[in-house]
Design a protein around this motif. Structure first.
Motif, PDB file in Angstrom:
ATOM      1  N   TRP A  38       7.686   5.997  -6.682  1.00 13.03           N
ATOM      2  CA  TRP A  38       8.729   5.668  -5.358  1.00 13.03           C
ATOM      3  C   TRP A  38       7.967   4.820  -4.814  1.00 13.03           C
ATOM      4  O   TRP A  38       6.817   4.644  -4.389  1.00 13.03           O
ATOM      5  CB  TRP A  38       8.784   7.147  -4.849  1.00 13.03           C
ATOM      6  N   ILE A  45       4.099   5.718  -4.259  1.00 12.37           N
ATOM      7  CA  ILE A  45       3.771   7.005  -4.374  1.00 12.37           C
ATOM      8  C   ILE A  45       3.739   7.060  -6.001  1.00 12.37           C
ATOM      9  O   ILE A  45       4.943   7.034  -6.454  1.00 12.37           O
ATOM     10  CB  ILE A  45       4.327   7.890  -3.795  1.00 12.37           C
ATOM     11  N   VAL A  48       5.849  12.175  -6.923  1.00 11.29           N
ATOM     12  CA  VAL A  48       6.221  13.166  -5.922  1.00 11.29           C
ATOM     13  C   VAL A  48       6.646  14.283  -6.524  1.00 11.29           C
ATOM     14  O   VAL A  48       7.440  14.517  -7.652  1.00 11.29           O
ATOM     15  CB  VAL A  48       7.397  12.613  -5.096  1.00 11.29           C
ATOM     16  N   VAL A  57       2.313  14.719  -2.882  1.00 10.59           N
ATOM     17  CA  VAL A  57       2.262  13.632  -3.022  1.00 10.59           C
ATOM     18  C   VAL A  57       1.065  13.181  -3.860  1.00 10.59           C
ATOM     19  O   VAL A  57      -0.070  13.695  -3.435  1.00 10.59           O
ATOM     20  CB  VAL A  57       2.202  12.538  -1.831  1.00 10.59           C
ATOM     21  N   GLU A  59      -1.626  10.671  -5.807  1.00  9.83           N
ATOM     22  CA  GLU A  59      -2.174   9.363  -6.407  1.00  9.83           C
ATOM     23  C   GLU A  59      -2.964   9.778  -7.750  1.00  9.83           C
ATOM     24  O   GLU A  59      -3.702  10.622  -7.828  1.00  9.83           O
ATOM     25  CB  GLU A  59      -3.106   8.877  -5.298  1.00  9.83           C
ATOM     26  N   LEU A  83      -1.249   6.958   1.825  1.00 13.10           N
ATOM     27  CA  LEU A  83      -0.760   8.128   1.266  1.00 13.10           C
ATOM     28  C   LEU A  83      -0.079   9.162   2.196  1.00 13.10           C
ATOM     29  O   LEU A  83       1.052   9.683   2.082  1.00 13.10           O
ATOM     30  CB  LEU A  83      -1.483   8.770   0.331  1.00 13.10           C
ATOM     31  N   ALA A  87       4.103   9.988   2.500  1.00 13.84           N
ATOM     32  CA  ALA A  87       4.416  11.309   2.199  1.00 13.84           C
ATOM     33  C   ALA A  87       5.536  11.612   3.182  1.00 13.84           C
ATOM     34  O   ALA A  87       6.482  12.243   2.865  1.00 13.84           O
ATOM     35  CB  ALA A  87       3.336  12.214   2.109  1.00 13.84           C
ATOM     36  N   TYR A  90       8.557   9.326   2.830  1.00 15.93           N
ATOM     37  CA  TYR A  90       9.385   9.992   1.737  1.00 15.93           C
ATOM     38  C   TYR A  90      10.209  11.167   2.303  1.00 15.93           C
ATOM     39  O   TYR A  90      11.265  11.387   2.050  1.00 15.93           O
ATOM     40  CB  TYR A  90       8.537  10.438   0.580  1.00 15.93           C
ATOM     41  N   VAL A 103      -1.227  16.019  -0.080  1.00 16.37           N
ATOM     42  CA  VAL A 103      -1.708  14.893  -0.740  1.00 16.37           C
ATOM     43  C   VAL A 103      -2.871  15.310  -1.731  1.00 16.37           C
ATOM     44  O   VAL A 103      -3.779  15.705  -1.357  1.00 16.37           O
ATOM     45  CB  VAL A 103      -2.113  13.656   0.299  1.00 16.37           C
TER      46      VAL A 103
END
Length: 125
Positions: A38, A45, A48, A57, A59, A83, A87, A90, A103
């Motif tokens: 995304w 990201i 998700v 989220v 990584e 991040l 998040a 999003y 995360v």
């Protein structure tokens, strides 16, 4: 990207393979994958997902050797902060009602002729 002697195309292929491994593992853990890669104006990201009522989220960092350290070591404090902001972006954009946003980092070390080594760090930011 630092000059590691790896072409951009190969690096992308390694990253895509790692993201596929991470998505499959997350599904095995019972997570619902909502979206992959995304993007918005502030960044990207990798994964998700939902882990129960938690928006996760993820990584994903993938490496083919430990020459530059473990994959999770490549995630800096600045990256974690970004991040966390991604998040929330999003969640706002998709009107996600998550009781919690988490995360995670999944590090994957690809090893020739062997299963990948996976390191999962929960709630890092």
């Amino acid at each position: 990207m630092p000059n590691t002697g790896m072409s951009h195309k190969l690096a992308r292929a390694v990253g895509d393979h790692g993201e596929e491994i991470a998505a499959n593992l997350a599904s095995e853990w019972g997570w619902q994958i909502i979206e992959r890669n995304w993007r918005c104006q502030w960044g990207e990201i990798d994964l998700v997902a939902r882990d129960g009522s938690t928006l996760v989220v993820v990584e994903v960092k993938t490496r083919r050797s430990a020459r530059f350290g473990a994959p999770v070591e490549a995630v800096t404090r600045a990256k974690l902060g970004r991040l966390r902001r991604l998040a929330w972006a999003y969640a706002r954009e998709h009107k996600v009602q998550a009781s919690l946003i988490r995360v995670d980092v999944i590090g994957i070390m690809l090893r020739p002729g062997a299963e990948p080594l996976v390191q999962h760090l929960r709630g890092v930011a």
